[in-house]
Design an enzyme around this catalytic site. Structure first.
Site, PDB file in Angstrom:
ATOM      1  N   ARG A  46      -0.692   9.572  -4.413  1.00  0.00           N
ATOM      2  CA  ARG A  46      -0.436   8.112  -4.455  1.00  0.00           C
ATOM      3  C   ARG A  46       1.072   8.136  -4.805  1.00  0.00           C
ATOM      4  O   ARG A  46       1.963   7.534  -4.609  1.00  0.00           O
ATOM      5  CB  ARG A  46      -0.006   7.748  -6.496  1.00  0.00           C
ATOM      6  CG  ARG A  46       0.750   7.047  -7.225  1.00  0.00           C
ATOM      7  CD  ARG A  46       0.139   6.647  -8.490  1.00  0.00           C
ATOM      8  NE  ARG A  46      -0.748   7.691  -9.454  1.00  0.00           N
ATOM      9  CZ  ARG A  46      -0.002   8.469  -9.930  1.00  0.00           C
ATOM     10  NH1 ARG A  46       1.422   8.892 -10.330  1.00  0.00           N
ATOM     11  NH2 ARG A  46      -0.669   9.151 -10.635  1.00  0.00           N
ATOM     12  N   TYR A  98       9.174 -18.108  -2.859  1.00  0.00           N
ATOM     13  CA  TYR A  98       8.222 -17.692  -3.147  1.00  0.00           C
ATOM     14  C   TYR A  98       7.587 -17.840  -4.789  1.00  0.00           C
ATOM     15  O   TYR A  98       8.049 -16.506  -5.710  1.00  0.00           O
ATOM     16  CB  TYR A  98       7.820 -16.131  -2.170  1.00  0.00           C
ATOM     17  CG  TYR A  98       6.164 -15.737  -2.510  1.00  0.00           C
ATOM     18  CD1 TYR A  98       5.237 -16.566  -2.424  1.00  0.00           C
ATOM     19  CD2 TYR A  98       5.908 -15.118  -3.792  1.00  0.00           C
ATOM     20  CE1 TYR A  98       3.712 -16.496  -2.229  1.00  0.00           C
ATOM     21  CE2 TYR A  98       4.405 -14.880  -4.271  1.00  0.00           C
ATOM     22  CZ  TYR A  98       3.655 -15.353  -2.961  1.00  0.00           C
ATOM     23  OH  TYR A  98       1.852 -14.725  -3.331  1.00  0.00           O
ATOM     24  N   ASP A 170      14.644 -10.725   1.170  1.00  0.00           N
ATOM     25  CA  ASP A 170      13.078 -11.671   1.820  1.00  0.00           C
ATOM     26  C   ASP A 170      13.050 -11.238   2.264  1.00  0.00           C
ATOM     27  O   ASP A 170      13.406 -12.275   2.940  1.00  0.00           O
ATOM     28  CB  ASP A 170      12.677 -12.306   0.249  1.00  0.00           C
ATOM     29  CG  ASP A 170      10.576 -11.954   0.869  1.00  0.00           C
ATOM     30  OD1 ASP A 170      10.621 -11.731   1.693  1.00  0.00           O
ATOM     31  OD2 ASP A 170       9.844 -12.562  -0.441  1.00  0.00           O
ATOM     32  N   LYS A 195       1.393 -10.700   5.323  1.00  0.00           N
ATOM     33  CA  LYS A 195       2.331 -11.504   6.246  1.00  0.00           C
ATOM     34  C   LYS A 195       1.870 -11.792   7.900  1.00  0.00           C
ATOM     35  O   LYS A 195       1.061 -10.972   8.292  1.00  0.00           O
ATOM     36  CB  LYS A 195       2.883 -12.062   5.952  1.00  0.00           C
ATOM     37  CG  LYS A 195       3.164 -12.827   4.006  1.00  0.00           C
ATOM     38  CD  LYS A 195       1.833 -13.949   3.452  1.00  0.00           C
ATOM     39  CE  LYS A 195       1.531 -13.724   2.121  1.00  0.00           C
ATOM     40  NZ  LYS A 195       2.986 -14.159   1.521  1.00  0.00           N
TER      41      LYS A 195
HETATM   42  C1  PLP Z   1       3.465 -13.483  -0.316  1.00  0.00           C
HETATM   43  C2  PLP Z   1       5.027 -13.480  -0.378  1.00  0.00           C
HETATM   44  C3  PLP Z   1       5.860 -12.687  -1.840  1.00  0.00           C
HETATM   45  C4  PLP Z   1       4.121 -11.653  -2.197  1.00  0.00           C
HETATM   46  O1  PLP Z   1       3.786 -11.161  -1.443  1.00  0.00           O
HETATM   47  P1  PLP Z   1       1.626 -10.193  -1.429  1.00  0.00           P
HETATM   48  O2  PLP Z   1       2.271  -9.162  -0.439  1.00  0.00           O
HETATM   49  O3  PLP Z   1       1.353 -11.708  -2.005  1.00  0.00           O
HETATM   50  O4  PLP Z   1       2.315  -9.423  -2.976  1.00  0.00           O
HETATM   51  C5  PLP Z   1       5.936 -12.061  -1.326  1.00  0.00           C
HETATM   52  N1  PLP Z   1       7.464 -12.976  -0.888  1.00  0.00           N
HETATM   53  C6  PLP Z   1       7.299 -13.999   0.251  1.00  0.00           C
HETATM   54  C7  PLP Z   1       8.110 -14.824   1.273  1.00  0.00           C
HETATM   55  C8  PLP Z   1       5.905 -14.278   0.635  1.00  0.00           C
HETATM   56  O5  PLP Z   1       5.746 -15.217   1.051  1.00  0.00           O
END
Ligand code: PLP
Length: 379
Positions: A46, A98, A170, A195
């Site tokens: 962890r 998101y 982000d 992604k």
């Molecule tokens: C999917 C997504 C998230 C969240 O990520 P997870 O891996 O699903 O927890 C945050 N920001 C954006 C732009 C996303 O597309």
């Protein structure tokens, strides 16, 4: 070394014992101590795991940051990042972003005394207008999800730094292959590695990358204390995904350019949002701060009534949440990714029942267009 090479080889370190070409998966929760007060550097996964450490260093290098932290999801990364702030602090957040980030901030952190202000950050004057003495950070998605608005990273960084706060970006949509927000003054980069970075729809993963020496110990402690650190096998899958990131993103972007043009001339489509169009309102800005428009496209259908049939009829393109993988996915934001956002706020941001979002994959582009064409004809 250039970025494609870094994505493959990182800092050129390797397992000194075996020389393994593929990073070993240290599938161990705990590590044996040589003696009292002695440690190999690894005690408990962890806190630190050797496979995860390789991945964290690689992403830090790819984003031109000093530090990288890998989490079990993008949301896990964002949740740990918020631990840098204190109750009473205000964060200005991109209004169309998101939906899960909205839910985390609005349904959870706002209960613990944090406040969030939802602003169209592509319009700089609105940021100035909503800034208060409590504002400690700007949290922006650029391009935004799903409306593809672009926020000026350098200008936001200058503004918030003058006032003693942080800029968080982000960078999920463009990835380090197309955009490096730290180079433009951002303090923290967030990724949903689920992604493009892992890229094959098979693992959840998230990152924080930064160069803030003061914040690093606190973030490490938050990662270790909250327990959302990335598991060793998922770290390995993400390392494998990164090896082909540049190839995948470039191929998907070539496909997306052709599909965006096809959608734009289609009589059933009202408007297409893709930052590669020269008449996109922030096209110039996107050229200044990124190396390409990526492969996310949103579009309004003229008639929302056609959407259920289209989603039923697509066959190669899968109707599913998520984005950024090898396979093309179509999403209906109002019922999927953005369902957590209250209707009035969603619609004001442009996310209405006529909006579809397409994550273009690396299939043959003619096959993708043929699939869209037959689905549109059926609708
Ligand atoms: C999917 C997504 C998230 C969240 O990520 P997870 O891996 O699903 O927890 C945050 N920001 C954006 C732009 C996303 O597309």
């Amino acid at each position: 070394m250039k970025l494609e090479t870094i994505l493959l080889h990182g800092d050129l370190s390797f397992d000194p014992v075996t020389g393994a070409v593929s990073t070993p998966i240290y599938q161990s929760a705990t590590f044996r101590h040589p003696g009292l007060g002695e440690s190999t550097g690894y005690d408990y996964s962890r806190a630190l795991n050797p496979t995860r450490s390789v991945l964290e260093k690689r992403l830090a290098l790819a984003e031109n940051g000093r530090y990288g932290l890998a989490f079990s999801s993008g949301m896990g990364a964002i949740s740990s990042l918020i631990k840098l702030f204190s109750p009473g602090d205000n964060i200005i957040v991109s209004a169309d972003l998101y939906g899960g980030t909205y839910r985390l901030f609005n349904d959870y952190y706002s209960k613990y005394g944090f406040s969030f202000c939802w602003v169209d950050t592509s319009d700089f004057e609105r940021i100035e207008k909503h800034f208060t003495r409590q504002t400690k950070a700007l949290f922006v998605e650029t391009p935004s999800n799903p409306m593809m608005k672009v926020t000026d990273i350098r200008r936001c960084a200058g503004f918030i730094h003058e006032r003693g706060g942080f800029l968080i970006v982000d960078n999920t949509f463009l990835t380090p292959w197309l955009q490096n927000p730290l180079d433009f003054g951002a303090d923290f980069v967030i990724h949903s590695g689920t992604k493009y970075l892992s890229g094959h729809h098979d693992t959840l993963c998230g990152f924080i990358v930064h160069s803030n020496d003061g914040a690093e110990a606190r973030l490490r402690d938050a990662q270790m204390s909250e327990g959302a650190a990335l598991a060793p096998f998922d770290a390995w899958l993400t390392l494998r995904g990164l090896k082909t990131l540049a190839l995948r993103v470039d191929k998907a972007a070539r496909n997306a350019e052709i599909i965006a043009g096809w959608l734009r001339q289609h009589p059933a489509v009202e408007e297409v949002f893709w930052i590669g169009f020269p008449d996109h309102p922030q096209h110039e800005l996107s050229l200044r701060q990124s190396r390409g428009p990526g492969s996310m496209i949103s579009f309004y259908m003229k008639d929302a009534g056609h959407i259920p049939r289209i989603l039923k009829k697509v066959s190669l393109i899968m109707f599913a949440e998520s984005l950024g993988g090898t396979d093309s996915l179509i999403t209906y934001p109002v019922v999927q990714t953005h369902s957590a956002i209250p209707e009035a706020m969603r619609v004001a941001a442009g996310v209405n029942d006529r909006l579809l979002r397409l994550s273009v994959g690396i299939e043959n582009v003619n096959d993708l267009i043929a699939d869209l064409d037959q689905a549109f004809r059926a609708a």
